[in-house]
Design a protein around this motif. Structure first.
Motif, short mmCIF file in Angstrom:
data_model
loop_
_atom_site.label_atom_id
_atom_site.label_comp_id
_atom_site.label_asym_id
_atom_site.label_seq_id
_atom_site.Cartn_x
_atom_site.Cartn_y
_atom_site.Cartn_z
N ASP A 764 44.84 44.34 32.33
CA ASP A 764 45.63 44.28 31.10
C ASP A 764 46.16 42.85 30.99
O ASP A 764 47.32 42.59 31.27
CB ASP A 764 46.77 45.30 31.18
N PRO A 765 45.31 41.90 30.62
CA PRO A 765 45.72 40.49 30.67
C PRO A 765 46.75 40.15 29.61
O PRO A 765 46.83 40.79 28.57
CB PRO A 765 44.41 39.74 30.42
N PHE A 766 47.55 39.13 29.89
CA PHE A 766 48.59 38.66 28.98
C PHE A 766 48.44 37.15 28.84
O PHE A 766 48.50 36.43 29.83
CB PHE A 766 49.97 39.03 29.55
N ASP A 767 48.18 36.68 27.63
CA ASP A 767 48.02 35.24 27.37
C ASP A 767 46.90 34.66 28.25
O ASP A 767 47.09 33.72 29.03
CB ASP A 767 49.35 34.53 27.64
N LEU A 768 45.73 35.27 28.14
CA LEU A 768 44.60 34.93 29.02
C LEU A 768 43.92 33.63 28.57
O LEU A 768 43.80 33.36 27.39
CB LEU A 768 43.58 36.09 28.98
N SER A 769 43.48 32.84 29.53
CA SER A 769 42.70 31.63 29.22
C SER A 769 41.44 31.63 30.09
O SER A 769 41.34 32.37 31.06
CB SER A 769 43.54 30.37 29.49
N ILE A 770 40.50 30.75 29.75
CA ILE A 770 39.18 30.81 30.38
C ILE A 770 39.21 30.38 31.85
O ILE A 770 38.38 30.81 32.66
CB ILE A 770 38.18 29.94 29.58
N LEU A 787 55.41 29.06 42.26
CA LEU A 787 55.83 29.36 40.90
C LEU A 787 54.62 29.46 39.97
O LEU A 787 54.49 30.41 39.17
CB LEU A 787 56.81 28.30 40.40
N LYS A 788 53.73 28.50 40.09
CA LYS A 788 52.53 28.48 39.25
C LYS A 788 51.65 29.71 39.54
O LYS A 788 51.13 30.35 38.62
CB LYS A 788 51.74 27.19 39.51
N ALA A 789 51.54 30.04 40.83
CA ALA A 789 50.72 31.20 41.20
C ALA A 789 51.32 32.50 40.65
O ALA A 789 50.58 33.39 40.18
CB ALA A 789 50.60 31.29 42.72
N LEU A 790 52.65 32.62 40.68
CA LEU A 790 53.30 33.83 40.17
C LEU A 790 53.10 33.98 38.67
O LEU A 790 52.78 35.07 38.17
CB LEU A 790 54.80 33.77 40.51
N VAL A 791 53.26 32.87 37.93
CA VAL A 791 53.05 32.92 36.47
C VAL A 791 51.60 33.26 36.15
O VAL A 791 51.32 34.09 35.27
CB VAL A 791 53.46 31.56 35.84
N MET A 792 50.66 32.66 36.87
CA MET A 792 49.24 32.95 36.63
C MET A 792 48.92 34.42 36.95
O MET A 792 48.15 35.06 36.22
CB MET A 792 48.37 32.03 37.49
N ALA A 793 49.52 34.94 38.00
CA ALA A 793 49.28 36.35 38.37
C ALA A 793 49.80 37.29 37.30
O ALA A 793 49.15 38.29 36.96
CB ALA A 793 49.95 36.65 39.71
N PHE A 794 50.97 36.96 36.73
CA PHE A 794 51.51 37.80 35.65
C PHE A 794 50.66 37.70 34.39
O PHE A 794 50.55 38.67 33.64
CB PHE A 794 52.96 37.42 35.35
N ARG A 795 50.07 36.55 34.16
CA ARG A 795 49.22 36.40 32.97
C ARG A 795 47.93 37.20 33.13
O ARG A 795 47.46 37.81 32.18
CB ARG A 795 48.92 34.93 32.73
#
Length: 889
Positions: A764-770, A787-795
């Motif tokens: 269920d992706p959120f704000d997905l990019s390639i 921090l970057k890894a956590l934001v990417m995981a949530f996205r």
């Protein structure tokens, strides 16, 4: 840029609603209805038919769940393969009187079956036996299925549950010979004999049992076991295969053994003049069951006065015969000595099903009339499981503030409290003497209030499980609605006959005030959830009144509607009030501005399903359809509505939209009235009367089922409305969202249905990019950019990946990451931690995260508390669980 973000966030929320719909997860209010209960091969799991569904009870872990699949009608028979992989459920179809079948031979009697993967609950195949099935059994090797088919028995090859086939059911053979309905099928024990010699016994209403072989044997003819004076219910093989027991309904047990060569017995007969094969061939086959000359060795009787045998089962390893009687008594007899080990009364009604587990320690009993399910450990004489649903309909429900328990009230005057985790009822209050109309929890959750038609409102202490306060009015009235002040200090109840609202103090039990002004029964009450001292009342006089009950002015704000008010619901922020009326509309009022905001015409949404006596189609039958229960989601964005229909409807009510998001059909059970969409003209007789409306009780086999309790001279044909209907109607009497927002429950005809968010969909992706991939996240995590890894995981929004990143973050970095985390990810992280708290051993780690996030972003979260209400409640539930666990330690 800001506006674009808002649009994308809104569309993302709608995408989430579409991807994560609420799915059926469990039935709590009903544990058994009819059919046979059976144990899994491991002996720790029990399968029970609940209407047209199957519930599974894990007796070791004290949990229950219900499969999502549904049969067309109520289930009559269940069978489980010896390896526990394949389950067959067969519905009961129609049972019209015999003379009707002669006139209308084209009627399809159903007997539709589902072949299910028991491990996953997935339906593999559908099949129609085209006749009611009384009993169905797998062979000991699981390769064949024997099913009763009227006076015949059909044996089918078991379909392969691992391969999808076009026509999976292949008929092996049809066995005939009985002159009346076959009641049971029992396979011979799985011993060292070859499959070619496998046998089975059938018992019938014609007072005989017959022995058949699976494959044809030269010189063999089916053996008949005669001599009983009533229908033979069951027959059983002993462990060694040298003894057979037959049990009849009148309480007789016959023991059959091999006859001596010179012995003659009239009770035993062969259908063929050739009595048996030669002695030489008999010795070659190792004296197989099929070639034994059987005779009555012993006759025993239970000698239970004024009672009949209803169900039996036999445990071969220990030679235990378990019998359930029509008086609610069961007994254990040790065979072949016929020694009575145990006799006990466990129910006021007849026991309709009995099963014994593989070890012979646990006995399971089902009582159809009371909806009871019992598991009894006979050696220690203790209950492993003792559950009973409401005797009549479930009228109302209420979630506790922590979302872990649900209270229900029924027409039987009982208040039951169910655990949403285990699915079991753990306390029942029986103080009310009339139907319970409403139940409601206090804000703290340790007190439950209930209003009843017996003229009392009762308060129950959920710590000591007692009724500690009873509220009554100065003169007898019937209470139809109830509301509890958010502080828990004041309880209000509305009456049906005096049209007044009564207010009591919970502390003292004294009557504080009587609110008058309504000119019809008070059907709904609701306190403002924000503690604004406002009480809303809805009545059949077509008005909604909002009372300022604690203010000096005692102001009343009346809202006029076009029809009778049935239900009320405050939005969680207290600014909006929704009212449902008899004409199928939901009207929304702005409380602060005292004006109407929006109207949803829901009559067409809730319509559907025709009754047996309806004269119009389901599509045109919208008259009388309305919502009698409303519930907002925790964030106030959606409204759930249910009523006099098989549908529950979810509306999106943000910014006055009123869009229908989804319709849930609570039941597809054709045994209930109001589930069919079209009239089946084959069920209409020449007089124009639907077969479903004809009373066929006179054709029942048991005397107590044949009795007619109607008053003489009161009946005037099939259309007489004074005759008590036995056909239940698919309805939803009450619905409510869980405070956590992850589930909602419906009090329906079939019990307490619970729908929860489907967790099986992981992507269920959120704000997905390639460039956002799992490998990219792992690479960033390896570089210690937490921090970057956590934001990417949530996205990417895959839970295993979020958990890996979350648990890899060092304790020393929590405070820094909490400060720098973007605000839009805060509620997502809090929701994840709330779920993590339930199953993780990292208690201190989770508590540091929660403390840091609330300290850092507390102001933002407080300002948007309405939007994040479900997150806070999930967090409160998780922390409350830990607090209780640690306080015990």
């Amino acid at each position: 840029m800001k506006s674009n973000y808002k649009v994308s966030q809104s569309s993302s929320k709608l995408l989430r609603t579409a991807i994560h719909p609420f799915q059926f997860s469990n039935i709590c209010g009903t544990v058994y209805q009819q059919g046979n209960v059976l144990f899994a091969p491991d002996g720790n799991t029990l399968f029970s038919p609940v209407g047209n569904r199957v519930s599974v009870f894990d007796l070791v872990n004290n949990k229950s769940w219900t499969y999502a699949f549904e049969n067309r009608k109520n289930i009559a028979a269940l069978a489980l393969s010896p390896d526990g992989n394949v389950l067959i459920s067969v519905d009961d179809g129609m049972f019209p009187p015999p003379h009707f079948l002669v006139i209308h031979p084209h009627i399809d009697l159903d007997g539709r079956a589902l072949l299910v993967n028991a491990k996953r609950g997935v339906v593999l195949h559908h099949f129609n036996f085209k006749k009611p099935v009384k009993d169905i059994k797998f062979s000991p090797d699981g390769k064949y299925i024997a099913a009763t088919h009227g006076s015949h028995v059909q044996v089918w090859c078991t379909p392969n549950h691992l391969v999808r086939e076009f026509a999976p059911f292949n008929l092996h053979r049809t066995y005939t010979g009985h002159h009346d309905d076959v009641l049971s099928v029992i396979w011979s024990p799985d011993s060292s004999q070859l499959t070619v010699y496998r046998c089975f016994i059938t018992t019938s209403r014609d007072m005989t049992a017959r022995l058949f072989t699976l494959h044809p044997l030269e010189g063999f003819r089916p053996k008949t076991f005669a001599g009983h004076k009533d229908a033979v219910l069951n027959a059983y093989f002993a462990e060694d295969g040298k003894t057979i027991y037959t049990v009849s309904r009148d309480g007789a047990v016959f023991t059959w053994k091999e006859k001596d060569a010179d012995e003659e017995d009239d009770a035993m007969s062969d259908d063929d003049p050739i009595a048996s094969t030669s002695k030489a061939s008999t010795s070659e086959m190792g004296n197989a069951i099929a070639n034994t000359r059987w005779g009555v060795f012993k006759r025993n009787y239970f000698n239970q006065e004024r009672t009949r045998v209803v169900c039996t089962t036999f445990h071969r390893p220990s030679n235990l015969l378990v019998v359930g009687f029509s008086t609610g008594i069961f007994g254990l007899w040790e065979m072949p000595a016929f020694t009575n080990v145990h006799t006990l009364s466990i129910s006021q009604e007849k026991i309709t099903s009995v099963a014994i587990n593989a070890s012979g320690e646990w006995l399971a009993f089902g009582a159809k009339k009371l909806g009871q399910l019992l598991v009894w450990e006979w050696q220690s004489e203790s209950y492993v499981l003792k559950q009973q649903g409401h005797y009549f309909d479930v009228n109302t429900l209420s979630y506790a503030p922590d979302g872990q328990t649900v209270a229900t009230g029924g027409d039987d005057g009982k208040v039951k409290i169910w655990s949403t985790y285990s699915g079991f009822c753990f306390v029942t209050f029986t103080e009310h003497t009339a139907p319970v109309s409403t139940v409601a929890f206090a804000k703290q959750g340790n007190v439950l209030f209930s209003a009843s038609l017996d003229g009392t409102v009762r308060a129950f202490d959920l710590i000591r499980y007692r009724n500690f306060r009873t509220f009554t009015s100065p003169f007898p009235v019937q209470f139809s609605s109830l509301a509890v002040d958010p502080s828990g200090e004041v309880v209000a109840a509305g009456s049906t006959d005096s049209f007044e609202v009564f207010l009591w103090s919970v502390q003292t039990g004294k009557l504080l005030d009587i609110l008058t002004g309504h000119e019809g029964p008070v059907s709904a009450l609701a306190f403002s959830p924000t503690g604004a001292n406002q009480l809303a009342s809805g009545s059949w006089d077509k008005t909604v009144r909002v009372w300022s009950i604690f203010g000096r002015s005692r102001a009343v704000e009346p809202f006029q509607l076009t029809s009778d008010v049935l239900a009320l619901a405050f939005r969680p922020d207290g600014h909006e009030l929704a009212a449902s009326t008899l004409n199928g509309q939901i009207t929304f009022f702005d409380i602060q501005k005292s004006q109407q905001r929006n109207v949803i015409d829901g009559r067409k949404d809730v319509s559907g399903g025709r009754k047996a006596d309806d004269r119009v189609s389901a599509a045109n039958n919208s008259s009388g359809k309305s919502y009698n229960s409303l519930s907002y989601t925790a964030d106030g964005s959606c409204l759930l509505a249910g009523g006099n229909s098989k549908y529950v409807v979810l509306y999106d009510v943000r910014e006055g939209e009123g869009l229908m998001v989804k319709k849930y059909q609570i039941s597809q059970n054709l045994s209930l009235d109001g589930t069919e969409e079209f009239l089946d003209s084959r069920k209409v007789n020449d007089a124009g009367i639907n077969m479903d409306l004809i009373d066929t009780r006179g054709d029942e086999s048991d005397l107590e089922d044949r009795l007619d309790h109607t008053l003489p001279g009161a009946s005037r044909g099939a259309g007489d409305m004074s005759v008590r209907r036995y056909r239940q109607e698919a309805r939803t009497k009450c619905i409510q969202f869980s405070p956590t927002g992850r589930a909602w429950a419906a009090a329906s005809t079939e019990g307490l249905l619970i729908y929860s968010l489907d967790e099986s969909v992981s992507f269920d992706p959120f704000d997905l990019s390639i460039d956002l991939t799992p490998q990219a996240i792992l690479d960033v995590l390896k570089a210690r950019e937490y921090l970057k890894a956590l934001v990417m995981a949530f996205r990417l929004n895959e839970k295993p990946l979020i958990q890996k990143v979350y648990e890899c973050i060092p304790r020393s970095d929590i405070r820094l990451i909490s400060r720098q985390l973007p605000a839009m990810y805060i509620p997502l992280l809090l929701r994840f931690i709330a779920e993590h708290l339930e199953r993780s051993p990292h208690l201190e780690f989770d508590l540091i995260w929660v403390n840091t996030l609330l300290m850092t972003h507390g102001r933002m979260l407080r300002d948007r508390s309405g939007e994040y209400a479900s997150v806070f409640r999930m967090l409160q539930k998780g922390l409350g669980d830990f607090e209780r666990t640690i306080s015990k330690v």
